[in-house]
Design an enzyme around this catalytic site. Sequence first.
Site, short mmCIF file in Angstrom:
data_model
loop_
_atom_site.label_atom_id
_atom_site.label_comp_id
_atom_site.label_asym_id
_atom_site.label_seq_id
_atom_site.Cartn_x
_atom_site.Cartn_y
_atom_site.Cartn_z
N HIS A 1 0.84 -1.20 0.00
CA HIS A 1 0.00 0.00 0.00
C HIS A 1 0.88 1.24 0.00
O HIS A 1 2.07 1.18 0.27
CB HIS A 1 -0.84 0.06 1.28
CG HIS A 1 -1.82 -1.03 1.42
ND1 HIS A 1 -3.13 -0.92 1.02
CD2 HIS A 1 -1.70 -2.28 1.93
CE1 HIS A 1 -3.77 -2.04 1.27
NE2 HIS A 1 -2.93 -2.89 1.82
N TYR B 1 -2.44 -1.76 8.90
CA TYR B 1 -1.32 -2.42 8.24
C TYR B 1 -0.45 -3.17 9.25
O TYR B 1 -0.44 -2.84 10.43
CB TYR B 1 -0.41 -1.38 7.56
CG TYR B 1 -1.11 -0.40 6.67
CD1 TYR B 1 -1.76 -0.82 5.51
CD2 TYR B 1 -1.13 0.96 6.98
CE1 TYR B 1 -2.40 0.09 4.68
CE2 TYR B 1 -1.76 1.88 6.16
CZ TYR B 1 -2.39 1.44 5.01
OH TYR B 1 -3.02 2.34 4.19
N HIS C 1 -2.29 -3.23 -3.63
CA HIS C 1 -3.69 -3.09 -3.22
C HIS C 1 -4.63 -3.09 -4.44
O HIS C 1 -5.65 -3.75 -4.45
CB HIS C 1 -3.82 -1.78 -2.44
CG HIS C 1 -5.14 -1.57 -1.77
ND1 HIS C 1 -5.41 -0.41 -1.08
CD2 HIS C 1 -6.25 -2.32 -1.70
CE1 HIS C 1 -6.66 -0.49 -0.60
NE2 HIS C 1 -7.18 -1.63 -0.97
N LYS D 1 -9.23 0.86 -6.58
CA LYS D 1 -8.09 1.56 -5.98
C LYS D 1 -6.96 1.71 -6.97
O LYS D 1 -6.79 0.86 -7.86
CB LYS D 1 -7.57 0.75 -4.78
CG LYS D 1 -8.61 0.46 -3.74
CD LYS D 1 -8.84 1.66 -2.86
CE LYS D 1 -9.82 1.33 -1.74
NZ LYS D 1 -10.09 2.49 -0.88
N CYS E 1 -3.91 2.54 -5.42
CA CYS E 1 -2.86 2.26 -4.42
C CYS E 1 -2.10 0.99 -4.77
O CYS E 1 -2.75 0.00 -5.07
CB CYS E 1 -3.55 2.14 -3.06
SG CYS E 1 -2.53 1.53 -1.73
ZN LIG Z 1 -3.95 0.60 -0.13
#
Ligand SMILES: [Zn+2]
Length: 126
Positions: free
Chosen positions: A9, A38, A106, A113, A115
Site C-alpha cells: 500500500h 497495516y 492493493h 483503488k 494504491c
Molecule cells: Zn492501499
Amino acid sequence: MDVQYLVVHCSDTPNDREVSAAEIHSWHKNNGWDGIGYHAVIRRDGKLEGGRPSYWPGAHVRGHNSKSLGVCLVGRDQFTEDQMLMLSQVLAAWERRYPNAEVVGHRDLDSRKTCPNFDVRAWWKG
Ligand SMILES: [Zn+2]
C-alpha cells in the site's frame, strides 16, 4: 492466519511529508477501526515501523483481510530508494514465512483503488 497475499500500500499522503505508524494508527482509529490496519509501515527514510502483529488480521484490503499481510509505503507515487530497499526486505522475510503467498499491490485486489500507484507484481518479479 492462512496468508495468501502480501499486499503493498501507500499512505496516499504528499511525497514530501513524513508520516509515522503512530499517526496512521490514530487516523485508522478515527475510522472506527481497532487501530492501524497495516502490519508494517516504511517511512520516507526507509525506516521500518511495526503495525499490527502478523497473527492479527489487518484492515487494509476489502474482502482479503483474513488472508493477507499489508505493508504501507509512506507517500503517494514517488518512493525513495531506501523505502524500496526496505520493502524488498520486508517482502522477502514474509515470503520465507509464507512461501505460497503472492506479492501484490492493493489495486490488484480492488479495482477501484490505484494504491500504491505502481505495478507491484512487475516490480517484484524484476
Ligand atoms: Zn492501499
